[in-house]
Scaffold this motif. Structure first.
Motif, PDB file in Angstrom:
ATOM      1  N   THR A   7       0.803  -1.221   0.000  1.00  0.00           N
ATOM      2  CA  THR A   7       0.000   0.000   0.000  1.00  0.00           C
ATOM      3  C   THR A   7       0.837   1.273   0.000  1.00  0.00           C
ATOM      4  O   THR A   7       0.317   2.353  -0.171  1.00  0.00           O
ATOM      5  CB  THR A   7      -0.945   0.024   1.214  1.00  0.00           C
ATOM      6  N   VAL A   8       2.136   1.153   0.230  1.00  0.00           N
ATOM      7  CA  VAL A   8       2.999   2.338   0.240  1.00  0.00           C
ATOM      8  C   VAL A   8       3.185   2.832  -1.192  1.00  0.00           C
ATOM      9  O   VAL A   8       3.616   2.092  -2.065  1.00  0.00           O
ATOM     10  CB  VAL A   8       4.365   2.035   0.895  1.00  0.00           C
ATOM     11  N   ALA A   9       2.842   4.098  -1.406  1.00  0.00           N
ATOM     12  CA  ALA A   9       2.977   4.667  -2.750  1.00  0.00           C
ATOM     13  C   ALA A   9       4.431   5.014  -3.018  1.00  0.00           C
ATOM     14  O   ALA A   9       5.154   5.453  -2.125  1.00  0.00           O
ATOM     15  CB  ALA A   9       2.110   5.909  -2.874  1.00  0.00           C
ATOM     16  N   LYS A  10       4.847   4.803  -4.260  1.00  0.00           N
ATOM     17  CA  LYS A  10       6.194   5.203  -4.658  1.00  0.00           C
ATOM     18  C   LYS A  10       6.215   6.717  -4.830  1.00  0.00           C
ATOM     19  O   LYS A  10       5.250   7.299  -5.326  1.00  0.00           O
ATOM     20  CB  LYS A  10       6.580   4.534  -5.984  1.00  0.00           C
ATOM     21  N   PRO A  11       7.311   7.364  -4.421  1.00  0.00           N
ATOM     22  CA  PRO A  11       7.361   8.822  -4.586  1.00  0.00           C
ATOM     23  C   PRO A  11       7.386   9.193  -6.069  1.00  0.00           C
ATOM     24  O   PRO A  11       7.936   8.468  -6.892  1.00  0.00           O
ATOM     25  CB  PRO A  11       8.674   9.220  -3.899  1.00  0.00           C
ATOM     26  N   ALA A  12       6.777  10.316  -6.388  1.00  0.00           N
ATOM     27  CA  ALA A  12       6.769  10.800  -7.772  1.00  0.00           C
ATOM     28  C   ALA A  12       8.184  11.181  -8.176  1.00  0.00           C
ATOM     29  O   ALA A  12       8.975  11.644  -7.355  1.00  0.00           O
ATOM     30  CB  ALA A  12       5.850  12.002  -7.899  1.00  0.00           C
ATOM     31  N   THR A  13       8.502  10.944  -9.425  1.00  0.00           N
ATOM     32  CA  THR A  13       9.807  11.335  -9.931  1.00  0.00           C
ATOM     33  C   THR A  13       9.900  12.853  -9.891  1.00  0.00           C
ATOM     34  O   THR A  13       8.964  13.561 -10.265  1.00  0.00           O
ATOM     35  CB  THR A  13       9.986  10.837 -11.378  1.00  0.00           C
ATOM     36  N   LEU A  20      14.316  16.229 -17.814  1.00  0.00           N
ATOM     37  CA  LEU A  20      15.518  15.760 -18.503  1.00  0.00           C
ATOM     38  C   LEU A  20      15.271  14.420 -19.192  1.00  0.00           C
ATOM     39  O   LEU A  20      15.702  14.214 -20.332  1.00  0.00           O
ATOM     40  CB  LEU A  20      16.698  15.662 -17.542  1.00  0.00           C
ATOM     41  N   ALA A  21      14.561  13.509 -18.536  1.00  0.00           N
ATOM     42  CA  ALA A  21      14.278  12.199 -19.149  1.00  0.00           C
ATOM     43  C   ALA A  21      13.423  12.373 -20.405  1.00  0.00           C
ATOM     44  O   ALA A  21      13.655  11.717 -21.426  1.00  0.00           O
ATOM     45  CB  ALA A  21      13.578  11.291 -18.141  1.00  0.00           C
ATOM     46  N   THR A  22      12.456  13.263 -20.344  1.00  0.00           N
ATOM     47  CA  THR A  22      11.609  13.528 -21.514  1.00  0.00           C
ATOM     48  C   THR A  22      12.430  14.147 -22.629  1.00  0.00           C
ATOM     49  O   THR A  22      12.330  13.732 -23.789  1.00  0.00           O
ATOM     50  CB  THR A  22      10.444  14.467 -21.129  1.00  0.00           C
ATOM     51  N   ALA A  23      13.247  15.130 -22.286  1.00  0.00           N
ATOM     52  CA  ALA A  23      14.092  15.784 -23.290  1.00  0.00           C
ATOM     53  C   ALA A  23      15.059  14.786 -23.910  1.00  0.00           C
ATOM     54  O   ALA A  23      15.250  14.778 -25.127  1.00  0.00           O
ATOM     55  CB  ALA A  23      14.851  16.950 -22.657  1.00  0.00           C
ATOM     56  N   ASP A  24      15.650  13.936 -23.093  1.00  0.00           N
ATOM     57  CA  ASP A  24      16.595  12.946 -23.605  1.00  0.00           C
ATOM     58  C   ASP A  24      15.917  12.054 -24.645  1.00  0.00           C
ATOM     59  O   ASP A  24      16.452  11.833 -25.732  1.00  0.00           O
ATOM     60  CB  ASP A  24      17.146  12.105 -22.453  1.00  0.00           C
ATOM     61  N   ARG A  25      14.746  11.560 -24.308  1.00  0.00           N
ATOM     62  CA  ARG A  25      14.010  10.676 -25.234  1.00  0.00           C
ATOM     63  C   ARG A  25      13.643  11.404 -26.521  1.00  0.00           C
ATOM     64  O   ARG A  25      13.891  10.912 -27.622  1.00  0.00           O
ATOM     65  CB  ARG A  25      12.748  10.163 -24.537  1.00  0.00           C
ATOM     66  N   LEU A  26      13.090  12.602 -26.400  1.00  0.00           N
ATOM     67  CA  LEU A  26      12.635  13.338 -27.583  1.00  0.00           C
ATOM     68  C   LEU A  26      13.795  13.888 -28.411  1.00  0.00           C
ATOM     69  O   LEU A  26      13.778  13.808 -29.642  1.00  0.00           O
ATOM     70  CB  LEU A  26      11.702  14.476 -27.169  1.00  0.00           C
ATOM     71  N   PHE A  27      14.790  14.451 -27.748  1.00  0.00           N
ATOM     72  CA  PHE A  27      15.935  15.005 -28.477  1.00  0.00           C
ATOM     73  C   PHE A  27      16.631  13.911 -29.282  1.00  0.00           C
ATOM     74  O   PHE A  27      17.019  14.123 -30.421  1.00  0.00           O
ATOM     75  CB  PHE A  27      16.944  15.653 -27.526  1.00  0.00           C
ATOM     76  N   VAL A  35      12.210  19.582 -31.483  1.00  0.00           N
ATOM     77  CA  VAL A  35      11.400  19.418 -30.277  1.00  0.00           C
ATOM     78  C   VAL A  35      11.369  20.745 -29.522  1.00  0.00           C
ATOM     79  O   VAL A  35      12.403  21.258 -29.123  1.00  0.00           O
ATOM     80  CB  VAL A  35      11.974  18.304 -29.373  1.00  0.00           C
ATOM     81  N   GLY A  36      10.171  21.267 -29.327  1.00  0.00           N
ATOM     82  CA  GLY A  36      10.026  22.546 -28.640  1.00  0.00           C
ATOM     83  C   GLY A  36       9.853  22.405 -27.134  1.00  0.00           C
ATOM     84  O   GLY A  36       9.510  21.338 -26.623  1.00  0.00           O
ATOM     85  N   VAL A  37      10.071  23.511 -26.450  1.00  0.00           N
ATOM     86  CA  VAL A  37       9.932  23.559 -24.995  1.00  0.00           C
ATOM     87  C   VAL A  37       8.513  23.196 -24.570  1.00  0.00           C
ATOM     88  O   VAL A  37       8.312  22.461 -23.598  1.00  0.00           O
ATOM     89  CB  VAL A  37      10.347  24.951 -24.458  1.00  0.00           C
ATOM     90  N   ASP A  38       7.516  23.691 -25.292  1.00  0.00           N
ATOM     91  CA  ASP A  38       6.133  23.407 -24.907  1.00  0.00           C
ATOM     92  C   ASP A  38       5.841  21.912 -24.918  1.00  0.00           C
ATOM     93  O   ASP A  38       5.125  21.398 -24.058  1.00  0.00           O
ATOM     94  CB  ASP A  38       5.149  24.143 -25.828  1.00  0.00           C
ATOM     95  N   ARG A  39       6.385  21.210 -25.870  1.00  0.00           N
ATOM     96  CA  ARG A  39       6.169  19.760 -25.923  1.00  0.00           C
ATOM     97  C   ARG A  39       6.862  19.068 -24.760  1.00  0.00           C
ATOM     98  O   ARG A  39       6.304  18.147 -24.149  1.00  0.00           O
ATOM     99  CB  ARG A  39       6.662  19.203 -27.252  1.00  0.00           C
ATOM    100  N   ILE A  40       8.070  19.487 -24.445  1.00  0.00           N
ATOM    101  CA  ILE A  40       8.794  18.901 -23.305  1.00  0.00           C
ATOM    102  C   ILE A  40       8.019  19.149 -22.023  1.00  0.00           C
ATOM    103  O   ILE A  40       7.847  18.246 -21.197  1.00  0.00           O
ATOM    104  CB  ILE A  40      10.229  19.468 -23.222  1.00  0.00           C
ATOM    105  N   SER A  42       4.777  19.687 -21.711  1.00  0.00           N
ATOM    106  CA  SER A  42       3.555  18.891 -21.747  1.00  0.00           C
ATOM    107  C   SER A  42       3.830  17.424 -21.417  1.00  0.00           C
ATOM    108  O   SER A  42       3.152  16.823 -20.578  1.00  0.00           O
ATOM    109  CB  SER A  42       2.903  19.009 -23.122  1.00  0.00           C
ATOM    110  N   GLU A  43       4.824  16.834 -22.074  1.00  0.00           N
ATOM    111  CA  GLU A  43       5.094  15.419 -21.868  1.00  0.00           C
ATOM    112  C   GLU A  43       5.758  15.124 -20.526  1.00  0.00           C
ATOM    113  O   GLU A  43       5.700  14.008 -20.030  1.00  0.00           O
ATOM    114  CB  GLU A  43       5.915  14.863 -23.031  1.00  0.00           C
ATOM    115  N   SER A  44       6.371  16.143 -19.923  1.00  0.00           N
ATOM    116  CA  SER A  44       6.973  15.983 -18.591  1.00  0.00           C
ATOM    117  C   SER A  44       5.940  16.179 -17.490  1.00  0.00           C
ATOM    118  O   SER A  44       6.216  15.906 -16.324  1.00  0.00           O
ATOM    119  CB  SER A  44       8.096  17.003 -18.382  1.00  0.00           C
ATOM    120  N   LYS A  45       4.777  16.736 -17.888  1.00  0.00           N
ATOM    121  CA  LYS A  45       3.709  17.027 -16.932  1.00  0.00           C
ATOM    122  C   LYS A  45       4.177  18.003 -15.851  1.00  0.00           C
ATOM    123  O   LYS A  45       4.012  17.764 -14.642  1.00  0.00           O
ATOM    124  CB  LYS A  45       3.143  15.747 -16.339  1.00  0.00           C
ATOM    125  N   VAL A  46       4.808  19.095 -16.325  1.00  0.00           N
ATOM    126  CA  VAL A  46       5.236  20.171 -15.432  1.00  0.00           C
ATOM    127  C   VAL A  46       4.684  21.490 -15.971  1.00  0.00           C
ATOM    128  O   VAL A  46       4.181  21.543 -17.091  1.00  0.00           O
ATOM    129  CB  VAL A  46       6.781  20.260 -15.324  1.00  0.00           C
TER     130      VAL A  46
END
Length: 196
Positions: A7-13, A20-27, A35-40, A42-46
């Motif tokens: 039942t212990v939730a894993k902490p959010a990344t 950075l992980a999103t940028a690495d994958r997309l770049f 790849v634009g900043v807006d897409r990064i 959006s996909e990073s959910k920040v």
């Protein structure tokens, strides 16, 4: 006890890591300029504010992306040093990994070469990150050729890096088997010069 751990939730990344992980994958998959900043964001959910809190610009994020790729390469070289006993074995281990990379699905070439094609100014921070990586890589390969007694370790390193760059480009353009085979032939000729 098993019930509690289930039942212990894993902490959010952390947002910085997600960006950075999103940028690495997309770049890597699509190129740093496409790849634009807006897409990064959006996909990073920040939020935009969160993005700029950690990365003051897209170029700054590209530099961090390349530094991360550089760190992975250095860690790989350290693992090669631990796995193999001789400089020749280490060079062959590096060559085997390159061959594996160029034939792997989703391979899009060398991230450093790809980024360099989009930044012409040698004094731009992105190009400086690329130069730092390539200088380290070339010196590391030269040290291995020197360690195996190659009569011209600097020339051998240049030949090795050129063969690697050609394999990366050739595989990225659509012929991974040809690139892999040409790499093996080219590097074997350089190794033969030192009796390898």
């Amino acid at each position: 006890m098993a019930e509690l751990t289930d039942t212990v939730a894993k902490p959010a990344t952390h947002a910085k890591v997600r960006i950075l992980a999103t940028a690495d994958r997309l770049f890597y998959a699509e190129g740093v300029h496409t790849v634009g900043v807006d897409r990064i964001i959006s996909e990073s959910k920040v939020t935009k504010a969160t993005f700029y809190k950690y990365y003051r610009s897209k170029d700054a994020l590209i530099v961090v992306y390349l530094q991360g790729r550089d760190r992975l390469a250095r860690e790989f070289f350290l693992s090669v040093d631990k796995r193999y006993d001789t400089p020749e074995q280490r060079l062959r281990g590096i060559m085997a990994e390159i061959s594996t990379q160029v034939t792997r699905p989703g391979f899009h070439g060398c991230p450093f070469i790809n980024a360099a094609a989009q930044f012409a100014d040698p004094n731009h921070p992105v190009r400086e990150a690329i130069t730092a990586h390539r200088d380290w890589y070339g010196t590391s390969v030269e040290d291995l050729f020197r360690g195996m007694g190659h009569p011209r370790p600097g020339d051998a390193a240049d030949d090795f890096v050129l063969a690697r760059d050609g394999a990366f480009a050739g595989a990225n353009l659509g012929d991974p088997i040809g690139a892999h085979t040409a790499l093996l032939r080219s590097v074997q000729r350089v190794l033969n010069e030192a009796g390898g």
